[in-house]
Design a protein around this motif. Structure first.
Motif, PDB file in Angstrom:
ATOM      1  N   SER A 177       0.847  -1.191   0.000  1.00  0.00           N
ATOM      2  CA  SER A 177       0.000   0.000   0.000  1.00  0.00           C
ATOM      3  C   SER A 177       0.882   1.240   0.000  1.00  0.00           C
ATOM      4  O   SER A 177       2.003   1.230   0.507  1.00  0.00           O
ATOM      5  N   GLY A 178       0.378   2.310  -0.564  1.00  0.00           N
ATOM      6  CA  GLY A 178       1.092   3.585  -0.581  1.00  0.00           C
ATOM      7  C   GLY A 178       0.100   4.725  -0.585  1.00  0.00           C
ATOM      8  O   GLY A 178      -1.023   4.588  -1.085  1.00  0.00           O
ATOM      9  N   GLY A 179       0.513   5.866  -0.022  1.00  0.00           N
ATOM     10  CA  GLY A 179      -0.410   6.993   0.048  1.00  0.00           C
ATOM     11  C   GLY A 179       0.265   8.312   0.306  1.00  0.00           C
ATOM     12  O   GLY A 179       1.443   8.518  -0.020  1.00  0.00           O
ATOM     13  N   ASN A 180      -0.484   9.199   0.947  1.00  0.00           N
ATOM     14  CA  ASN A 180      -0.012  10.568   1.144  1.00  0.00           C
ATOM     15  C   ASN A 180       1.084  10.708   2.187  1.00  0.00           C
ATOM     16  O   ASN A 180       1.699  11.760   2.293  1.00  0.00           O
ATOM     17  N   ASP A 181       1.321   9.652   2.974  1.00  0.00           N
ATOM     18  CA  ASP A 181       2.410   9.723   3.952  1.00  0.00           C
ATOM     19  C   ASP A 181       3.764   9.375   3.334  1.00  0.00           C
ATOM     20  O   ASP A 181       4.784   9.349   4.020  1.00  0.00           O
ATOM     21  N   MET A 182       3.767   9.075   2.005  1.00  0.00           N
ATOM     22  CA  MET A 182       4.998   8.864   1.234  1.00  0.00           C
ATOM     23  C   MET A 182       5.743   7.598   1.631  1.00  0.00           C
ATOM     24  O   MET A 182       6.930   7.446   1.361  1.00  0.00           O
ATOM     25  N   VAL A 183       5.056   6.657   2.268  1.00  0.00           N
ATOM     26  CA  VAL A 183       5.674   5.425   2.752  1.00  0.00           C
ATOM     27  C   VAL A 183       5.046   4.226   2.044  1.00  0.00           C
ATOM     28  O   VAL A 183       3.819   4.118   1.936  1.00  0.00           O
ATOM     29  N   LEU A 184       5.904   3.317   1.563  1.00  0.00           N
ATOM     30  CA  LEU A 184       5.440   2.049   1.004  1.00  0.00           C
ATOM     31  C   LEU A 184       5.440   0.999   2.107  1.00  0.00           C
ATOM     32  O   LEU A 184       6.443   0.840   2.814  1.00  0.00           O
ATOM     33  N   ARG A 185       4.332   0.283   2.262  1.00  0.00           N
ATOM     34  CA  ARG A 185       4.230  -0.755   3.279  1.00  0.00           C
ATOM     35  C   ARG A 185       3.970  -2.101   2.619  1.00  0.00           C
ATOM     36  O   ARG A 185       3.114  -2.212   1.734  1.00  0.00           O
ATOM     37  N   LEU A 186       4.712  -3.099   3.062  1.00  0.00           N
ATOM     38  CA  LEU A 186       4.537  -4.470   2.590  1.00  0.00           C
ATOM     39  C   LEU A 186       3.873  -5.283   3.690  1.00  0.00           C
ATOM     40  O   LEU A 186       4.416  -5.418   4.793  1.00  0.00           O
ATOM     41  N   TRP A 187       2.680  -5.818   3.387  1.00  0.00           N
ATOM     42  CA  TRP A 187       1.845  -6.501   4.372  1.00  0.00           C
ATOM     43  C   TRP A 187       1.779  -7.995   4.091  1.00  0.00           C
ATOM     44  O   TRP A 187       1.816  -8.430   2.940  1.00  0.00           O
ATOM     45  N   GLY A 188       1.615  -8.758   5.145  1.00  0.00           N
ATOM     46  CA  GLY A 188       1.227 -10.151   5.001  1.00  0.00           C
ATOM     47  C   GLY A 188      -0.280 -10.216   4.807  1.00  0.00           C
ATOM     48  O   GLY A 188      -1.030  -9.603   5.573  1.00  0.00           O
ATOM     49  N   TYR A 189      -0.734 -10.951   3.797  1.00  0.00           N
ATOM     50  CA  TYR A 189      -2.169 -10.952   3.515  1.00  0.00           C
ATOM     51  C   TYR A 189      -2.968 -11.654   4.613  1.00  0.00           C
ATOM     52  O   TYR A 189      -4.023 -11.171   5.020  1.00  0.00           O
ATOM     53  N   ASP A 190      -2.467 -12.770   5.107  1.00  0.00           N
ATOM     54  CA  ASP A 190      -3.225 -13.538   6.093  1.00  0.00           C
ATOM     55  C   ASP A 190      -3.180 -12.920   7.486  1.00  0.00           C
ATOM     56  O   ASP A 190      -4.201 -12.871   8.184  1.00  0.00           O
ATOM     57  N   ASP A 191      -1.992 -12.433   7.898  1.00  0.00           N
ATOM     58  CA  ASP A 191      -1.900 -11.890   9.258  1.00  0.00           C
ATOM     59  C   ASP A 191      -2.252 -10.409   9.339  1.00  0.00           C
ATOM     60  O   ASP A 191      -2.478  -9.878  10.426  1.00  0.00           O
ATOM     61  N   GLY A 192      -2.290  -9.704   8.189  1.00  0.00           N
ATOM     62  CA  GLY A 192      -2.643  -8.290   8.203  1.00  0.00           C
ATOM     63  C   GLY A 192      -1.648  -7.415   8.926  1.00  0.00           C
ATOM     64  O   GLY A 192      -1.998  -6.344   9.422  1.00  0.00           O
ATOM     65  N   GLU A 193      -0.385  -7.837   8.978  1.00  0.00           N
ATOM     66  CA  GLU A 193       0.654  -7.092   9.664  1.00  0.00           C
ATOM     67  C   GLU A 193       1.647  -6.514   8.661  1.00  0.00           C
ATOM     68  O   GLU A 193       1.920  -7.114   7.619  1.00  0.00           O
ATOM     69  N   VAL A 194       2.213  -5.339   9.019  1.00  0.00           N
ATOM     70  CA  VAL A 194       3.259  -4.738   8.193  1.00  0.00           C
ATOM     71  C   VAL A 194       4.577  -5.450   8.477  1.00  0.00           C
ATOM     72  O   VAL A 194       5.037  -5.502   9.615  1.00  0.00           O
ATOM     73  N   HIS A 195       5.195  -5.982   7.437  1.00  0.00           N
ATOM     74  CA  HIS A 195       6.456  -6.700   7.599  1.00  0.00           C
ATOM     75  C   HIS A 195       7.652  -5.849   7.178  1.00  0.00           C
ATOM     76  O   HIS A 195       8.738  -5.997   7.728  1.00  0.00           O
ATOM     77  N   PHE A 196       7.448  -4.976   6.193  1.00  0.00           N
ATOM     78  CA  PHE A 196       8.537  -4.133   5.715  1.00  0.00           C
ATOM     79  C   PHE A 196       7.986  -2.762   5.341  1.00  0.00           C
ATOM     80  O   PHE A 196       6.821  -2.620   4.953  1.00  0.00           O
ATOM     81  N   VAL A 197       8.854  -1.751   5.483  1.00  0.00           N
ATOM     82  CA  VAL A 197       8.481  -0.368   5.168  1.00  0.00           C
ATOM     83  C   VAL A 197       9.550   0.225   4.253  1.00  0.00           C
ATOM     84  O   VAL A 197      10.750   0.023   4.471  1.00  0.00           O
ATOM     85  N   GLY A 198       9.106   0.938   3.221  1.00  0.00           N
ATOM     86  CA  GLY A 198      10.032   1.600   2.306  1.00  0.00           C
ATOM     87  C   GLY A 198       9.821   3.103   2.305  1.00  0.00           C
ATOM     88  O   GLY A 198       8.697   3.574   2.099  1.00  0.00           O
ATOM     89  N   LYS A 199      10.901   3.864   2.578  1.00  0.00           N
ATOM     90  CA  LYS A 199      10.826   5.323   2.589  1.00  0.00           C
ATOM     91  C   LYS A 199      11.791   5.892   1.565  1.00  0.00           C
ATOM     92  O   LYS A 199      12.915   5.419   1.445  1.00  0.00           O
ATOM     93  N   GLY A 200      11.357   6.897   0.824  1.00  0.00           N
ATOM     94  CA  GLY A 200      12.196   7.505  -0.196  1.00  0.00           C
ATOM     95  C   GLY A 200      11.476   8.576  -0.989  1.00  0.00           C
ATOM     96  O   GLY A 200      12.094   9.539  -1.442  1.00  0.00           O
ATOM     97  N   HIS A 201      10.171   8.420  -1.138  1.00  0.00           N
ATOM     98  CA  HIS A 201       9.402   9.417  -1.899  1.00  0.00           C
ATOM     99  C   HIS A 201       9.362  10.752  -1.157  1.00  0.00           C
ATOM    100  O   HIS A 201       9.302  10.794   0.078  1.00  0.00           O
ATOM    101  N   SER A 202       9.385  11.836  -1.930  1.00  0.00           N
ATOM    102  CA  SER A 202       9.232  13.169  -1.357  1.00  0.00           C
ATOM    103  C   SER A 202       7.872  13.762  -1.692  1.00  0.00           C
ATOM    104  O   SER A 202       7.605  14.931  -1.390  1.00  0.00           O
ATOM    105  N   GLY A 203       7.015  12.977  -2.331  1.00  0.00           N
ATOM    106  CA  GLY A 203       5.646  13.379  -2.633  1.00  0.00           C
ATOM    107  C   GLY A 203       4.709  12.218  -2.380  1.00  0.00           C
ATOM    108  O   GLY A 203       5.126  11.103  -2.041  1.00  0.00           O
ATOM    109  N   HIS A 204       3.415  12.445  -2.524  1.00  0.00           N
ATOM    110  CA  HIS A 204       2.426  11.399  -2.308  1.00  0.00           C
ATOM    111  C   HIS A 204       2.660  10.233  -3.265  1.00  0.00           C
ATOM    112  O   HIS A 204       2.941  10.447  -4.451  1.00  0.00           O
ATOM    113  N   ILE A 205       2.560   9.013  -2.761  1.00  0.00           N
ATOM    114  CA  ILE A 205       2.614   7.838  -3.632  1.00  0.00           C
ATOM    115  C   ILE A 205       1.256   7.705  -4.307  1.00  0.00           C
ATOM    116  O   ILE A 205       0.230   7.561  -3.650  1.00  0.00           O
ATOM    117  N   THR A 206       1.246   7.780  -5.642  1.00  0.00           N
ATOM    118  CA  THR A 206      -0.011   7.793  -6.389  1.00  0.00           C
ATOM    119  C   THR A 206      -0.398   6.423  -6.932  1.00  0.00           C
ATOM    120  O   THR A 206      -1.573   6.156  -7.172  1.00  0.00           O
TER     121      THR A 206
END
Length: 479
Positions: free
Chosen positions: A418-447
């Motif tokens: 998932s990605g959004g206006n907080d400029m952070v990419l999150r990688l989730w486990g589908y079954d557990d619904g938990e964030v496993h990894f986070v990616g930061k680098g964008h300086s604008g909204h992830i569209t």
């Protein structure tokens, strides 16, 4: 602290240290605002000295100095260059000569001085894209070229025989000083990117859309193709499953299809949607296009190379359609809209099969690979799991403190991003619904965000015009 006077009564547009001096700098700006400043470390004072320009009246926007020649060059909005004596603080020359032949529109916005190779010259970059070499003694133009976009940045290479040109359109050129022979080194988007698309089952390239459509080589990170429609913005892009066309939606309400190798227009559907085509997808046989518009219409088109006809127009959304996805059977599609509804459409009966409601503006809705669930997100900052058959909520996840704009599920269905206006990419486990990894680098909204078909990497694009490729962690790769 060092105390001094205000820079000037007029707006200052450029400030720079005098080359080779740590006790002197220059400032320049509007309405002949040009000053050389000197530091008195003993008295702890900063003293300004106005530069005498005689009867000349200019607005200055760039500067470059040389201690060897005791000269400062000032670039103006009118496209000429003033040479100023540093010690005398007076104008000694201006150029280039023969202004009618050497017009530099939108001002001189960047300058460098040649050093080891061809000394005694300056290179100027203009807002209209002209790059020129000027002889410092005669102020004559020695050679020039024109690049795409304003030449906003110039820099010599380490050897001093070439220089780089950065432009306002996101391009970087390498230019030889000797003959001004040049090559395009890199490109990038310079406006917000709206969408991403991969070819079906192929991860070596992908497409993005902004003010233009670009095809990128995923391995080399090179631009392979650029398709432009003057003065128009592309809002969505989809590479046909058969790989024979790139189908796009535009702000003028037209759907345009292009050849993937040449970029040549295959067909154009006029007046597909009023106020813009905001979402687009195709069935797996590449014979039908499903499009969504800014006014909430969802339309189905039967397309061939010769004819394009509307099969159905369905109007139940009351807000802009933000995403369209067809399921694997080609019998249904889901659309997400600003009116707080996601509608599952029957593509054979051309009516609504079921509807998902929430207090939000839906930004994205995607099918799980097994087609049993749908994942949605929007301005409520939540990710919701829905049962396709019962059209009911299964689980709701609090995801972010900002709006979420996009979702993508991996091919094996075990992970989603998932990605959004907080400029952070999150990688989730589908079954557990938990964030496993986070990616930061964008300086604008992830569209927009998307897994590659082989699941080895993820691509995100943002409102700042950046494209990020993220390596999928090993534990998230399919077995």
């Amino acid at each position: 602290a060092v105390c001094g006077a205000s820079s000037a009564n007029q707006t200052t547009m450029t400030v720079s240290w005098i080359e080779g001096r740590n006790d002197m700098l220059i400032s320049a700006g509007k309405n002949n605002n040009a000053r050389i400043w000197t530091f008195d470390y003993a008295q702890r004072k900063l003293t300004p000295h106005d530069i005498s320009l005689g009867k000349e009246r200019r607005n200055f926007i760039s500067c470059k100095s040389s201690i060897d020649t005791n000269t400062v060059w000032l670039g103006t909005t009118s496209g000429d260059v003033f040479a100023v004596n540093i010690e005398a603080k007076m104008l000694k020359a201006s150029g280039p000569v023969n202004r009618k032949k050497n017009l530099f529109g939108r001002g001189i916005i960047s300058m460098i001085k040649t050093e080891k190779f061809m000394p005694g010259h300056i290179v100027i970059g203009a807002g209209d894209g002209h790059v020129a070499m000027i002889n410092c003694s005669t102020m004559k133009v020695v050679r020039k070229l024109k690049v795409k976009g304003g030449a906003s940045s110039l820099a010599l290479n380490a050897a001093g025989d070439h220089f780089f040109v950065g432009t306002t359109t996101g391009m970087t050129y390498l230019v030889a000083l000797e003959d001004f022979d040049y090559e395009l080194r890199s490109t990038c988007n310079y406006n917000a990117i709206n969408d991403i698309s991969f070819p079906a089952g192929y991860s070596e390239l992908f497409a993005t859309c902004s003010n233009d459509i670009r095809i990128w080589n995923a391995k080399e990170r090179d631009e392979l193709l650029r398709i432009e429609v003057p003065n128009l913005k592309c809002l969505c892009v989809y590479i046909a499953p058969d790989g024979k066309s790139i189908v796009t939606g535009w702000e003028d309400g037209k759907i345009r299809a292009f050849k993937p190798k040449s970029g040549k227009l295959i067909f154009c559907i006029n007046d597909a949607h009023r106020d813009g085509v905001t979402g687009i997808s195709m069935t797996s046989d590449s014979k039908r296009i499903i499009s969504g518009g800014a006014q909430g219409n969802v339309r189905i088109w039967k397309v061939t190379r010769q004819t394009q006809s509307m099969v159905a127009s369905m109007k139940q959304h009351k807000g802009k359609v933000n995403s369209v996805q067809v399921d694997e059977t080609d019998n249904y599609c889901v659309t997400a809209a600003d009116d707080g509804s996601c509608i599952i459409w029957d593509l054979n009966q051309y009516n609504r099969d079921s509807c998902l409601f929430a207090t939000t503006q839906f930004r994205s809705a995607v099918y799980h690979p097994d087609q049993s669930q749908i994942l949605t997100t929007g301005t409520d900052r939540k990710i919701t799991f829905w049962d396709v058959v019962k059209s009911s909520e299964i689980r709701i996840i609090e995801s972010s403190k900002e709006d979420i704009n996009c979702l993508s599920i991996s091919a094996d269905g075990e992970w989603f991003i998932s990605g959004g206006n907080d400029m952070v990419l999150r990688l989730w486990g589908y079954d557990d619904g938990e964030v496993h990894f986070v990616g930061k680098g964008h300086s604008g909204h992830i569209t927009s965000c998307m897994f590659s078909p082989d699941q080895k990497y993820m691509v995100t694009v943002g409102s700042e015009g950046a494209i990020f490729m993220w390596k999928t962690p090993e534990e998230c790769l399919p077995n």
